[in-house]
Design an enzyme around this catalytic site. Sequence first.
Site, PDB file in Angstrom:
ATOM      1  N   LYS A  22       0.843  -1.207   0.000  1.00  0.00           N
ATOM      2  CA  LYS A  22       0.000   0.000   0.000  1.00  0.00           C
ATOM      3  C   LYS A  22       0.873   1.250   0.000  1.00  0.00           C
ATOM      4  CE  LYS A  22      -1.624   1.603   4.026  1.00  0.00           C
ATOM      5  NZ  LYS A  22      -1.273   3.004   4.335  1.00  0.00           N
ATOM      6  N   ASN A  23       1.904   1.258   0.864  1.00  0.00           N
ATOM      7  CA  ASN A  23       2.709   2.465   1.048  1.00  0.00           C
ATOM      8  C   ASN A  23       3.699   2.719  -0.073  1.00  0.00           C
ATOM      9  OD1 ASN A  23       1.241   3.029   3.258  1.00  0.00           O
ATOM     10  ND2 ASN A  23       2.730   2.249   4.728  1.00  0.00           N
ATOM     11  N   ARG A  92      -4.824  10.109   4.664  1.00  0.00           N
ATOM     12  CA  ARG A  92      -3.767  11.104   4.904  1.00  0.00           C
ATOM     13  C   ARG A  92      -2.742  11.105   3.785  1.00  0.00           C
ATOM     14  NH1 ARG A  92      -1.847  13.768   8.579  1.00  0.00           N
ATOM     15  NH2 ARG A  92       0.208  13.445   7.704  1.00  0.00           N
ATOM     16  N   ASP A 116      -4.517  11.787  13.250  1.00  0.00           N
ATOM     17  CA  ASP A 116      -5.408  10.627  13.369  1.00  0.00           C
ATOM     18  C   ASP A 116      -5.121   9.898  14.668  1.00  0.00           C
ATOM     19  OD1 ASP A 116      -3.517   8.738  10.892  1.00  0.00           O
ATOM     20  OD2 ASP A 116      -3.107   9.254  12.973  1.00  0.00           O
ATOM     21  N   ASP A 304       4.618   0.512  12.116  1.00  0.00           N
ATOM     22  CA  ASP A 304       3.416  -0.207  11.691  1.00  0.00           C
ATOM     23  C   ASP A 304       3.390  -1.632  12.219  1.00  0.00           C
ATOM     24  OD1 ASP A 304       3.330   1.391   8.405  1.00  0.00           O
ATOM     25  OD2 ASP A 304       2.804   2.097  10.407  1.00  0.00           O
TER      26      ASP A 304
END
Length: 422
Positions: A22-23, A92, A116, A304
């Site tokens: 994803k990142n 974000r 967040d 993470d």
Amino acid sequence: MDRLFVTGGARLEGSVRVSGAKNSALKLMAASLLAPGTSVVRNVPRIRDCAVMGEMLEYFGMRVRLKDGVAELDASEVHDVEAPDELVRQMRASIVVLGPLLARCGRARVSMPGGDEIGARPVDLHVGGLERMGVAIRSEHGFLVAEADELHGASITLDYPSVTATENLMMAAVRAKGITTIDNAAREPETADLAAYLVAMGARIEGAGSSTIAIEGVDELVPAEHTAVADRIEAGTWAAAAVATQGDVTVQNARPEHLELFLSKLADAGADISMSDAGLRIRQVSRAHAVDFVTLPYPGIATDFQPILLAMQATAEGTAIVTENVFEGRFLYTGELRRMGADIRTEGHHAVIRGVPRLSAAPVRALDIRAGAALVIAGLVADGVTEISDIEHLDRGYEDFDTKLERLGAEVWRERELVTLP
Ligand code: EPZ
């Protein structure tokens, strides 16, 4: 609003394939703004955040086709440069359109991403670096308004190796006049993956993956094709779940070189780790030992992983001390684990976890992507059926999470909560 139900007591067994990161995929999609024409990004995970990035890019006039993990991104036309609030609030990471829009159009208007559950998350490093490249930035009505007649090279030293700040500055610098150096840059594999894609588009970048990156601006970039790197956070999630459930899982498509310190912590916890053509195999034959760890920028243990490793330790033998150095508010979710009987005390950046033999199922709430994964791991080792609400957080970051869990022998199911409108 979905809820996920997780039955405790399963030993995870079998193989699971890791999706694209994803990142990385999010930034690769945003970087496609830089080159007029159609770029192709493969191994894009079918997750909510990538769909939102697609919507965002269409907002700017791009034509985006996301299908079966392939993104076709036509940036022939880029006419609007405002990233709307309703999309930025969902994700974000939309801040990473700032650099490419400035490089392509000389201006950008991005809704200010708020904080967040994990921290205040300021963007001062993005702003400071861009200002050194000649960008005038002001905040106005909740938006960052950025303009530059001409981007020029600059030497930038980041106070902190911020991932998206490094990426935004890199994407602005590839079209700037002259040379930009970014010192104390992020070294994350996803940042290096982005640099590889930019080089495929014709950019001149050296040192990506190290703490000093040098970028020589070029006059134009051309569309390119790239395959996103595998998701190391997803790979680590399955590995930690295997240890917590005393299972035997082979993680396919994982890149162990991106997980070195993480895997050494699993080995300290008693896991038997081996690599073969079949993939990365994690076997845990007895109750895990507690292991201390601290989170740090890459190559340290990624923040993470913190909720995932902490959940793994909730039923480990002994006491572990965890130090969170990256996000000041990243222990909020531990309250949900305590509802399941975990013995966790937090104080500022530190958490002390005293392993308990078993957790007990309870209704809990996912506060963000990784906290959601941590609750699933806790649910797998709890007595009874754990009900996890706000599970859409998981869908934001993990592709086909439930199906992959079921294939590993877990008993999970989803229920959609109907919302009655007034
Ligand atoms: C990226 O966020 C990831 N997100 C995060 O993953 C990840 O946790 C984080 O890097 C750290 O590894 C994406 O790539 C989309 P940072 P980012 O800027 O770039 C401070 C997930 O679950 N900081 O490296 O926003 C900041 O407050 C997500 O997939 C400033 O002070 O993180 C934090 O304390 C969660 N000023 C630290 O740096 C700035 O201008 C690290 O943040 C920018 C950051």
